[in-house]
Design an enzyme around this catalytic site. Structure first.
Site, PDB file in Angstrom:
ATOM      1  N   SER A 126     -10.352  -0.647   3.219  1.00 38.58           N
ATOM      2  CA  SER A 126      -9.462  -0.694   4.592  1.00 38.58           C
ATOM      3  C   SER A 126      -9.235   0.649   5.114  1.00 38.58           C
ATOM      4  O   SER A 126      -8.718   1.496   4.098  1.00 38.58           O
ATOM      5  CB  SER A 126      -8.388  -1.282   4.448  1.00 38.58           C
ATOM      6  OG  SER A 126      -8.879  -2.716   4.019  1.00 38.58           O
ATOM      7  N   GLU A 169      -4.717   4.214   6.057  1.00 42.20           N
ATOM      8  CA  GLU A 169      -4.388   3.835   4.741  1.00 42.20           C
ATOM      9  C   GLU A 169      -4.236   4.771   3.572  1.00 42.20           C
ATOM     10  O   GLU A 169      -3.869   4.862   2.837  1.00 42.20           O
ATOM     11  CB  GLU A 169      -4.816   2.396   4.587  1.00 42.20           C
ATOM     12  CG  GLU A 169      -4.401   1.834   3.112  1.00 42.20           C
ATOM     13  CD  GLU A 169      -5.351   1.894   2.029  1.00 42.20           C
ATOM     14  OE1 GLU A 169      -4.717   1.978   0.752  1.00 42.20           O
ATOM     15  OE2 GLU A 169      -6.648   2.100   2.161  1.00 42.20           O
ATOM     16  N   ARG A 179       0.686  -1.303  -0.133  1.00 40.38           N
ATOM     17  CA  ARG A 179       0.011  -0.111  -0.037  1.00 40.38           C
ATOM     18  C   ARG A 179       0.717   1.310  -0.076  1.00 40.38           C
ATOM     19  O   ARG A 179       0.640   2.162   0.687  1.00 40.38           O
ATOM     20  CB  ARG A 179      -0.766  -0.044   1.346  1.00 40.38           C
ATOM     21  CG  ARG A 179      -2.038  -0.914   1.260  1.00 40.38           C
ATOM     22  CD  ARG A 179      -2.942  -0.903   0.243  1.00 40.38           C
ATOM     23  NE  ARG A 179      -4.307  -1.884   0.133  1.00 40.38           N
ATOM     24  CZ  ARG A 179      -3.957  -3.127  -0.086  1.00 40.38           C
ATOM     25  NH1 ARG A 179      -2.997  -3.552  -0.618  1.00 40.38           N
ATOM     26  NH2 ARG A 179      -5.205  -3.785  -0.051  1.00 40.38           N
TER      27      ARG A 179
HETATM   28  N1  EPU Z   1     -10.958  -9.980  10.838  1.00 41.25           N
HETATM   29  C1  EPU Z   1     -11.639  -9.997  11.956  1.00 41.25           C
HETATM   30  N2  EPU Z   1     -12.419  -9.129  12.293  1.00 41.25           N
HETATM   31  C2  EPU Z   1     -12.802  -8.009  11.523  1.00 41.25           C
HETATM   32  C3  EPU Z   1     -11.897  -7.915  10.017  1.00 41.25           C
HETATM   33  C4  EPU Z   1     -11.260  -9.008   9.930  1.00 41.25           C
HETATM   34  O1  EPU Z   1     -11.262 -10.991  12.903  1.00 41.25           O
HETATM   35  O2  EPU Z   1     -13.852  -7.292  11.663  1.00 41.25           O
HETATM   36  C5  EPU Z   1      -9.996 -10.910  10.488  1.00 41.25           C
HETATM   37  C6  EPU Z   1     -10.526 -12.092   9.503  1.00 41.25           C
HETATM   38  O3  EPU Z   1     -11.500 -13.011  10.095  1.00 41.25           O
HETATM   39  C7  EPU Z   1      -9.339 -12.446   8.639  1.00 41.25           C
HETATM   40  C8  EPU Z   1      -8.594 -11.332   8.717  1.00 41.25           C
HETATM   41  O4  EPU Z   1      -8.763 -10.713   9.960  1.00 41.25           O
HETATM   42  O5  EPU Z   1      -8.964 -13.603   9.459  1.00 41.25           O
HETATM   43  C9  EPU Z   1      -8.314 -10.574   7.836  1.00 41.25           C
HETATM   44  O6  EPU Z   1      -9.241  -9.861   7.337  1.00 41.25           O
HETATM   45  P1  EPU Z   1      -9.567  -9.962   5.675  1.00 41.25           P
HETATM   46  O7  EPU Z   1      -9.396 -11.182   4.955  1.00 41.25           O
HETATM   47  O8  EPU Z   1     -10.924  -9.270   5.501  1.00 41.25           O
HETATM   48  O9  EPU Z   1      -8.647  -9.040   5.102  1.00 41.25           O
HETATM   49  P2  EPU Z   1      -8.073  -7.656   5.373  1.00 41.25           P
HETATM   50  O10 EPU Z   1      -6.637  -7.891   5.940  1.00 41.25           O
HETATM   51  O11 EPU Z   1      -8.906  -7.038   6.379  1.00 41.25           O
HETATM   52  C10 EPU Z   1      -6.888  -7.099   3.339  1.00 41.25           C
HETATM   53  C11 EPU Z   1      -6.870  -5.885   2.538  1.00 41.25           C
HETATM   54  C12 EPU Z   1      -7.881  -5.577   1.524  1.00 41.25           C
HETATM   55  C13 EPU Z   1      -8.057  -6.675   0.556  1.00 41.25           C
HETATM   56  C14 EPU Z   1      -8.159  -8.124   1.314  1.00 41.25           C
HETATM   57  C15 EPU Z   1      -8.185  -9.073   0.532  1.00 41.25           C
HETATM   58  C16 EPU Z   1      -5.375  -4.361   3.722  1.00 41.25           C
HETATM   59  C17 EPU Z   1      -5.214  -2.973   4.843  1.00 41.25           C
HETATM   60  N3  EPU Z   1      -6.491  -4.661   3.393  1.00 41.25           N
HETATM   61  O12 EPU Z   1      -8.062  -6.987   4.030  1.00 41.25           O
HETATM   62  O13 EPU Z   1      -7.906  -4.359   0.675  1.00 41.25           O
HETATM   63  O14 EPU Z   1      -9.393  -6.416  -0.186  1.00 41.25           O
HETATM   64  O15 EPU Z   1      -7.013  -7.983   2.270  1.00 41.25           O
HETATM   65  O16 EPU Z   1      -6.861  -9.225  -0.376  1.00 41.25           O
HETATM   66  O17 EPU Z   1      -4.524  -4.755   3.270  1.00 41.25           O
HETATM   67  C18 EPU Z   1      -8.153  -1.970   0.895  1.00 41.25           C
HETATM   68  O18 EPU Z   1      -7.056  -1.803   0.865  1.00 41.25           O
HETATM   69  O19 EPU Z   1      -9.040  -0.927   0.982  1.00 41.25           O
HETATM   70  C19 EPU Z   1      -8.937  -3.210   0.941  1.00 41.25           C
HETATM   71  C20 EPU Z   1      -9.933  -3.513   1.042  1.00 41.25           C
END
Ligand code: EPU
Length: 339
Positions: free
Chosen positions: A239, A335, A167
Site C-alpha cells: 500500500s 505510507e 502504520r
Molecule cells: N478497493 C477498491 N479498489 C481498489 C482497491 C480497493 O474499490 O483498487 C476497495 C476494496 O474493494 C475493499 C476496500 O477498498 O472493499 C479495501 O481494500 P482491501 O481489502 O484490498 O484492503 P486495503 O484497505 O486496501 C489494507 C492494508 C493492507 C493489508 C490489507 C488486509 C493499508 C494501507 N493497507 O489494505 O496492507 O494487507 O488491508 O488487511 O492499511 C500494506 O500496508 O502495504 C498493505 C498491503
C-alpha cells in the site's frame, strides 16, 4: 575498522529498485558491527540511514550518508515467558519477516500467520507497525531492542514505549534518528486463538473446520498473491497510501454523496476509509505515467516498471492525493518512509 563501501549502489536494497548510491555503506551483522560503524572516524558528521530489506522506503536520490545495511541474524524461543503462559520469540532485525512467520509455525508456535508474506525484515516490522487481515504487529510484540544513539547504549522498549498506532510508531517520529533496531521479541499468546474476523480471510477458509495456523498462513499468502505485486518482479511498497481516518460527521456526509464508499468504524467512533476505493473512484487504477503507475489489481499500490526515479513516483503520488482531496475533501498520506 568497519568494512565501508563507497558510492555503493542501492538498487537491490530498495523495493522500488531506484538507481541511487550511498556515500558509505556497511553491512551490519551484529551489534558490535553497528557500534563499530557508528564510531568509525570516516562516518563522523554524516547522517545515518538504516536499511533493512528496503521494502517500505522510497529513496529519493543519492544518499550523502552512512547507510547501515542491517543483516543481524537470530532466532530464540523462550517457552512460557509471559505470566499468562505466552511464548516469547526473539528474532534478529535482519531476519526476513515472512521467513520468521514460517519458522514459528513449523516450530508449533502459531500467532503470526495473519501477517504472512509481508515483505521486509523483522527490524522494519515495528517501524510501520505492520498489519494485515485483522492482526497488527503491536498485538504480538513484547519488546524491541535498539541502539539509542542519544545515550549510546542498547535499550529495550516495550510496546507502550513504541507508541504504536495504525502504520505508525515512535520509530517514524521522535525515535527516527535516535533508535536503531537490532532485535524484536514477539509475544505469542497461549492458548492460541485464530483471528478469522477479516471477511476476506474467513471467505478464503470457508468449508474448513477449525483451520490451523499453517492453513491460515496459506490462505493469507493466496489472497496477497492474488492482489499484490511481488516486489521481486515489479517495484512496489505494498500500500502506498494509508487509509485515512475521518470523524463520523464527515464519513456520513461522504456516504450520503457516495453510497458505495467503503469505511470501517474504529473503536473511538471515527471511521477508516478505504484509500484504494477513493483512488479507484478517481480513475487511477491501472494508469501508467511513464516508468511508474498504479497497479491494475489494487489502486492503493504504486509500481515502478524500471528506469524511473523517486521524482516520477512522488509526482504521481501527489497527483493522486490532490485528485482525491478535490473530489472527496480527504487528504491521503503516503505510507512508506521517504528518505
Ligand atoms: N478497493 C477498491 N479498489 C481498489 C482497491 C480497493 O474499490 O483498487 C476497495 C476494496 O474493494 C475493499 C476496500 O477498498 O472493499 C479495501 O481494500 P482491501 O481489502 O484490498 O484492503 P486495503 O484497505 O486496501 C489494507 C492494508 C493492507 C493489508 C490489507 C488486509 C493499508 C494501507 N493497507 O489494505 O496492507 O494487507 O488491508 O488487511 O492499511 C500494506 O500496508 O502495504 C498493505 C498491503
Amino acid at each position: 575498522m568497519a568494512d565501508f563501501r563507497e558510492f555503493y549502489p542501492l538498487r537491490r536494497h530498495n523495493t522500488f529498485g531506484f538507481d541511487v548510491r550511498a556515500r558509505l555503506a556497511v553491512s551490519v551483522r551484529s551489534e558490535k558491527d553497528l557500534v563499530e560503524a557508528l564510531d568509525d572516524p570516516r562516518a563522523q558528521g554524516l547522517p545515518v540511514v538504516v536499511l533493512g530489506g528496503g521494502s517500505n522506503v522510497v529513496l529519493s536520490g543519492d544518499l550523502d550518508a552512512l547507510v547501515l545495511l542491517i543483516e543481524i541474524p537470530g532466532y530464540h524461543v523462550t517457552e512460557s515467558a509471559g505470566t499468562d503462559g505466552s511464548v516469547h520469540v526473539t528474532a534478529g532485525a535482519g531476519e526476513n519477516w515472512h521467513g520468521l512467520v514460517g519458522r514459528t509455525i513449523a516450530d508449533g508456535l502459531p500467532g503470526l500467520e495473519n501477517l504472512a508474506l509481508i515483505p521486509g525484515t523483522v527490524g522494519a516490522a515495528p517501524i510501520q507497525n505492520i498489519g494485515a487481515y485483522g492482526v497488527e504487529l503491536c498485538e504480538r510484540l513484547a519488546s524491541v531492542r535498539a541502539y539509542d544513539r542519544q545515550t549510546r547504549t542498547f535499550v529495550e522498549l516495550d510496546a507502550a514505549q513504541c507508541a504504536f498506532g495504525y502504520r505508525d510508531s515512535v520509530f517514524k517520529h521522535a525515535g527516527r534518528d535516535r533508535y536503531i533496531i537490532t532485535a524484536v521479541t514477539l509475544c505469542l499468546p497461549r492458548p492460541w486463538q485464530p483471528a478469522l474476523g477479516y471477511t476476506e480471510l474467513a471467505r478464503e477458509l470457508e468449508g474448513l473446520d477449525q483451520p490451523d495456523a499453517a492453513r491460515i498462513r496459506d490462505a493469507v499468502v493466496a489472497i496477497r498473491s492474488r492482489k499484490l505485486p511481488d516486489p521481486a518482479v515489479i517495484g512496489n511498497a505494498g500500500s502506498f497510501f494509508k487509509n485515512p481516518i475521518v470523524d463520523a460527521t464527515q464519513r456520513d456526509a461522504l456516504v450520503a454523496a457516495n453510497p458505495s464508499l467503503v469505511s470501517y468504524r474504529q473503536s473511538d467512533g471515527r471511521y477508516k476509509l478505504a484509500a484504494g476505493w477513493l483512488i479507484d473512484q478517481c480513475g487511477f487504477k491501472g494508469v501508467s505515467d511513464g516508468p511508474v503507475g498504479v497497479y491494475a489489481k489494487q489502486a492503493l499500490v504504486l509500481v515502478h516498471h524500471g528506469g524511473g526515479s523517486a521524482r516520477d513516483l512522488l509526482a504521481l503520488a501527489h497527483r493522486i492525493a490532490d485528485t482525491v482531496q478535490e473530489r472527496f475533501g480527504v487528504r491521503i498520506e503516503p505510507e512508506p518512509v521517504i528518505i
